[in-house]
Design an enzyme around this catalytic site. Structure first.
Site, PDB file in Angstrom:
ATOM      1  N   GLU A   1     -10.460 -11.556  -4.628  1.00 63.27           N
ATOM      2  CA  GLU A   1      -9.042 -11.382  -4.294  1.00 63.27           C
ATOM      3  C   GLU A   1      -8.510 -12.514  -3.418  1.00 63.27           C
ATOM      4  OE1 GLU A   1      -8.434  -7.622  -2.293  1.00 63.27           O
ATOM      5  OE2 GLU A   1     -10.212  -7.861  -1.048  1.00 63.27           O
TER       6      GLU A   1
ATOM      7  N   ARG B   1       2.888  -9.588  -0.522  1.00 59.79           N
ATOM      8  CA  ARG B   1       3.015  -8.484  -1.479  1.00 59.79           C
ATOM      9  C   ARG B   1       3.941  -7.375  -1.000  1.00 59.79           C
ATOM     10  NH1 ARG B   1      -3.175  -6.107  -1.308  1.00 59.79           N
ATOM     11  NH2 ARG B   1      -2.330  -4.148  -2.075  1.00 59.79           N
TER      12      ARG B   1
ATOM     13  N   ARG C   1     -10.913   3.543  -2.541  1.00 63.94           N
ATOM     14  CA  ARG C   1     -10.415   2.933  -1.300  1.00 63.94           C
ATOM     15  C   ARG C   1     -10.711   3.907  -0.159  1.00 63.94           C
ATOM     16  NH1 ARG C   1      -5.806   1.375  -4.585  1.00 63.94           N
ATOM     17  NH2 ARG C   1      -5.457  -0.876  -4.502  1.00 63.94           N
TER      18      ARG C   1
ATOM     19  N   ASN D   1      -3.795  -7.767  -6.616  1.00 63.33           N
ATOM     20  CA  ASN D   1      -2.707  -7.571  -5.637  1.00 63.33           C
ATOM     21  C   ASN D   1      -2.777  -8.662  -4.578  1.00 63.33           C
ATOM     22  OD1 ASN D   1      -2.444  -5.206  -7.076  1.00 63.33           O
ATOM     23  ND2 ASN D   1      -3.439  -3.937  -5.532  1.00 63.33           N
ATOM     24  N   ASP D   2      -3.958  -8.823  -4.009  1.00 63.78           N
ATOM     25  CA  ASP D   2      -4.104  -9.861  -2.990  1.00 63.78           C
ATOM     26  C   ASP D   2      -4.193 -11.243  -3.622  1.00 63.78           C
ATOM     27  OD1 ASP D   2      -3.992  -8.675  -0.419  1.00 63.78           O
ATOM     28  OD2 ASP D   2      -5.832  -7.604  -0.925  1.00 63.78           O
TER      29      ASP D   2
ATOM     30  N   ARG E   1     -15.559   1.090  -1.950  1.00 57.99           N
ATOM     31  CA  ARG E   1     -15.255  -0.161  -1.279  1.00 57.99           C
ATOM     32  C   ARG E   1     -15.371   0.086   0.227  1.00 57.99           C
ATOM     33  NH1 ARG E   1      -9.676  -3.069  -2.207  1.00 57.99           N
ATOM     34  NH2 ARG E   1      -8.963  -1.454  -0.769  1.00 57.99           N
TER      35      ARG E   1
ATOM     36  N   HIS F   1       0.799  -1.231   0.000  1.00 62.08           N
ATOM     37  CA  HIS F   1       0.000   0.000   0.000  1.00 62.08           C
ATOM     38  C   HIS F   1       0.822   1.265   0.000  1.00 62.08           C
ATOM     39  CE1 HIS F   1      -3.273  -2.804   0.520  1.00 62.08           C
ATOM     40  NE2 HIS F   1      -3.881  -1.905  -0.215  1.00 62.08           N
TER      41      HIS F   1
ATOM     42  N   CYS G   1      -9.219  -4.304 -10.654  1.00 61.31           N
ATOM     43  CA  CYS G   1      -8.738  -3.046 -10.068  1.00 61.31           C
ATOM     44  C   CYS G   1      -7.395  -3.190  -9.366  1.00 61.31           C
ATOM     45  CB  CYS G   1      -9.778  -2.465  -9.119  1.00 61.31           C
ATOM     46  SG  CYS G   1     -10.120  -3.535  -7.720  1.00 61.31           S
TER      47      CYS G   1
HETATM   48  C1  PEP Z   1      -6.227  -5.811  -4.629  1.00 68.01           C
HETATM   49  O1  PEP Z   1      -6.044  -6.560  -3.664  1.00 68.01           O
HETATM   50  O2  PEP Z   1      -5.865  -6.096  -5.786  1.00 68.01           O
HETATM   51  C2  PEP Z   1      -6.901  -4.510  -4.443  1.00 68.01           C
HETATM   52  C3  PEP Z   1      -7.234  -3.767  -5.478  1.00 68.01           C
HETATM   53  O3  PEP Z   1      -7.129  -4.085  -3.168  1.00 68.01           O
HETATM   54  P1  PEP Z   1      -5.987  -3.520  -2.206  1.00 68.01           P
HETATM   55  O4  PEP Z   1      -4.765  -3.252  -3.032  1.00 68.01           O
HETATM   56  O5  PEP Z   1      -6.540  -2.283  -1.593  1.00 68.01           O
HETATM   57  O6  PEP Z   1      -5.792  -4.622  -1.225  1.00 68.01           O
HETATM   58 MG    MG Z   2      -7.007  -6.221  -1.798  1.00 67.57          MG
END
Ligand code: PEP
Ligand code: MG
Length: 563
Positions: free
Chosen positions: A416, A450, A282, A439-440, A319, A175, A487
């Site tokens: 995710e 990550r 977010r 990402n997750d 979200r 993040h 996303c």
């Molecule tokens: C993800 O996990 O891909 C996502 C978009 O959410 P975040 O990056 O906020 O966990």
């Molecule tokens: Mg996520």
């Protein structure tokens, strides 16, 4: 390019720093602020401990709370600052250490335990004192080099006008990286030991595109990078020509390009970069500024109304608060495995005091423009059903109060977690849309944290295992007739765009600045070309081949990185 500033985070070594006569009042204020911040922390810890562990354990923190304002401690610290003209951290350290020694030396088991609590309080206070002090020291127009930073740090630093940053820890989709991207702060993360090689004041160059840091550049390197920066700025200007053009393939398949937004400051970028709406708003940064957990329903409503209006006529996808993982849990709560722990929807369903005000604020804002609701970290049908019950209850409550809201508000979930992707068929029957969070998804499928620099080389969202889950999800959504967006940061990886279009993802959501370059790719390809590259990537036996052929594909289509 600029001078480095080495940001050493928490250091518990406390020096005897003398202050002048007229700084005494300010120092006392600094101490009081640190006490207040500590009180806020401890209050949250008490609430959480009571709920999760039990009343008895919470008593320990109640005792810590009392220590903060105990006359013998608080007043003695104040007297020490006044009489000896020393900095607050020094006064805290001297006064509290002395007390601890007395407690430890006493024969009482009880007092010896309390001495540990006092140490906790002392460290918390010093941490708050340091933080305030160090932040105010960061000079503008420098490049911050640190072991590790949080998303909140980047936000505060960018408001101080830093040029860029580099860190030892972190991954490209952690993040802190996402926040740097949102704010347009060039960043290189996961350098392992950059803090050992750089000193404050040294000239450095941060190449965010390549992930390189150049220390003490030669004149030739300085010239080359000045030219490179100009070409990059030029490219951004050229890409602007694409903003008014539709985002569709050569054979007319529409691909919605939406924005990932986390800060109010980003709202003007929606029209500047031609976003078709907000694919992911977010809410964590806004709701967790500083150590203030949760702003009121009213403050949230004001913000959300502004967001919805800025995105209209496009939709805004809010979200629900996604706490946990690497997003700070300012309650001071610690877990062994935060990414596998109390996170996202799990917290929301456990904590109506977080869920209800946010939901009320979003529903109230929904009359100002098309709004959608998105749930983070869903793994089962039951979670969606439980949330729907809360949604219906909050809706009924608003109706009883005579408040109007968008009653057919679409409800979607993040895909995710592998369990959600694999059960996409059944989950598709419960919701109105899917949003794939690569990402997750990538970290869970590949078992690669990550944010961990030691395994960052293994984190690859184009891995066929990830892409197969994306395909599975898209097919399930298609059978059910619901839209499926993506996303994760993968959408900003230009190599991935033809693959995702080919897989049938109907919208891509990314930081606004990336949208024109993504559009250039969409407009340069046909759907069948996308299907071909997707097929090849899905069956690749070595992800390095995938990168190589996609890079060549981009160059052939005139969409390679031209700077
Ligand atoms: C993800 O996990 O891909 C996502 C978009 O959410 P975040 O990056 O906020 O966990
Ligand atoms: Mg996520």
């Amino acid at each position: 390019m600029g001078p480095a500033y080495l940001y050493a985070k928490v250091s518990f070594s406390v020096e005897k720093r003398k202050i002048s006569d007229h700084d005494v009042a300010e120092e006392l204020e600094r101490f009081e602020r640190a006490v207040q911040r500590s009180e806020r922390d401890i209050k949250k810890i008490i609430a959480l401990t009571r709920e999760k562990v039990g009343r008895e354990s919470a008593d320990i923190f109640e005792a810590q709370m009392l220590m903060l304002r105990d006359d013998a401690l608080y007043d003695t610290v104040v007297d020490t600052i006044r009489a000896q003209h020393v900095a607050a951290e020094y006064a805290v350290s001297v006064v509290m250490s002395k007390h601890r020694q007395v407690m430890e030396a006493s024969g009482s088991e009880y007092l010896r335990e309390r001495a540990n609590d006092l140490l906790d309080v002392q460290e918390r206070l010093i941490r708050h004192l340091h933080r305030g002090h160090m932040l105010s020291d960061i000079p503008a127009n420098t490049i911050v080099v640190a072991e590790n930073l949080t998303a909140a740090d980047i936000l505060l630093f960018s408001r101080k006008g830093i040029l860029a940053c580099a860190t030892d820890f972190g991954g490209a989709t952690s993040h802190v990286s996402i926040m740097a991207r949102s704010l347009g702060v060039p960043a290189v993360v996961g350098m392992h030991s950059i803090t050992d090689h750089i000193e404050t004041g040294q000239l450095i160059i941060i190449d965010g595109a390549k992930g390189e840091v150049i220390v003490a550049p030669t004149d030739a390197e300085k010239h080359a990078y000045t030219a490179k920066r100009k070409r990059y700025e030029q490219l951004l200007i050229e890409d602007r020509a694409l903003v008014p053009l539709p985002s569709e393939t050569l054979d007319g398949h529409k691909v919605h390009l939406e924005a990932n937004i986390e800060l109010r400051e980003e709202l003007p970028l929606l029209s500047e970069y031609g976003a078709d709406g907000i694919g992911l708003f977010r809410t964590e940064m806004i709701l967790l500024m500083e150590s203030r957990l949760l702003v009121s329903e009213e403050e949230q409503y004001e913000l959300y109304r502004e967001v919805v209006a800025a995105a209209a006529p496009g939709h805004t996808t809010f979200r629900m608060l996604d706490l946990g993982g690497d997003k700070m849990l300012p309650m001071g709560h610690r877990e062994q495995n935060p990414f596998l722990g109390w996170r996202g929807i799990r917290i929301l369903l456990d904590k109506p005091d977080i869920l209800v005000p946010q939901l009320r604020a979003i529903l109230r804002a929904s009359v100002h423009g098309p709004t959608r609701l998105l749930l983070p970290m869903v793994t089962s049908r039951d979670e969606i059903r439980a949330f729907r019950q809360r949604l219906d209850a909050v809706g009924a409550e608003l109706e009883a109060e005579g408040v109007t809201w968008q009653s057919d508000i679409p409800l979607g979930i993040m895909i995710e977690v592998p369990a959600a992707a694999l059960q996409a068929d059944s989950l598709a029957r419960e919701v109105d849309f899917f949003s794939i969070g690569t990402n997750d998804l990538t970290q869970y499928v590949l078992a690669v944290d990550r944010g961990n620099d030691l395994v960052a080389g293994l984190f690859d969202e184009l891995h066929p295992a990830v892409l197969r889950l994306v395909r599975h999800t898209v097919e399930a959504a298609r059978r059910q007739g619901i839209p499926v967006g993506l996303c994760g940061e993968l959408a900003t990886n230009l190599q991935a765009v033809p693959v995702l279009v080919g897989l049938g993802v109907t919208s891509l959501s990314a930081s606004p600045v990336f949208l024109p370059a993504m559009k250039r790719i969409v407009r340069s390809m046909s759907m069948s070309e996308g299907q071909d590259v997707a097929e090849r990537a899905l069956h690749s036996e070595d992800v390095r081949d995938t990168h190589a052929f996609l890079e060549a594909w981009l160059t052939e289509h005139g969409c390679g990185l031209a700077y």
